[in-house]
Design an enzyme around this catalytic site. Sequence first.
Site, PDB file in Angstrom:
ATOM      1  N   ILE A  74       0.854  -1.188   0.000  1.00  0.00           N
ATOM      2  CA  ILE A  74       0.000   0.000   0.000  1.00  0.00           C
ATOM      3  C   ILE A  74       0.891   1.239   0.000  1.00  0.00           C
ATOM      4  O   ILE A  74       1.441   1.627   1.025  1.00  0.00           O
ATOM      5  CB  ILE A  74      -0.965   0.005   1.198  1.00  0.00           C
ATOM      6  CG1 ILE A  74      -1.911  -1.184   1.086  1.00  0.00           C
ATOM      7  CG2 ILE A  74      -1.766   1.312   1.220  1.00  0.00           C
ATOM      8  CD1 ILE A  74      -2.921  -1.286   2.184  1.00  0.00           C
ATOM      9  N   HIS A  75       1.040   1.817  -1.176  1.00  0.00           N
ATOM     10  CA  HIS A  75       1.783   3.065  -1.338  1.00  0.00           C
ATOM     11  C   HIS A  75       0.757   4.162  -1.628  1.00  0.00           C
ATOM     12  O   HIS A  75      -0.432   3.995  -1.352  1.00  0.00           O
ATOM     13  CB  HIS A  75       2.847   2.927  -2.435  1.00  0.00           C
ATOM     14  CG  HIS A  75       2.319   2.394  -3.724  1.00  0.00           C
ATOM     15  ND1 HIS A  75       1.827   3.218  -4.712  1.00  0.00           N
ATOM     16  CD2 HIS A  75       2.164   1.127  -4.191  1.00  0.00           C
ATOM     17  CE1 HIS A  75       1.400   2.479  -5.738  1.00  0.00           C
ATOM     18  NE2 HIS A  75       1.602   1.205  -5.436  1.00  0.00           N
TER      19      HIS A  75
END
Length: 88
Positions: A14-15
Amino acid sequence: MIEKILTVRNRAGIHARPAALIAQTANKFSSEISLEKDASTVNAKSIMGVITMAAGYNTTLTLKADGPDEREASDAIFNLFESKFEEE
């Protein structure tokens, strides 16, 4: 209240882009929506909160939704995780 176990399936984790998708999706609903990792809980409607979780590939998170549209909200976020945030 609805609880679902989610697994980060996209290789990059999760960026910024997945965090934005999660927050945008969560903000469409009036229910309170949170994500838990280990001992930390963040508001799923906050991009910065979601990013600070540092959830990498294969990380398990707990989604909690509570409110009038909790089922729709939890299903929408669950589907984001299942689709690997449309990155792969």
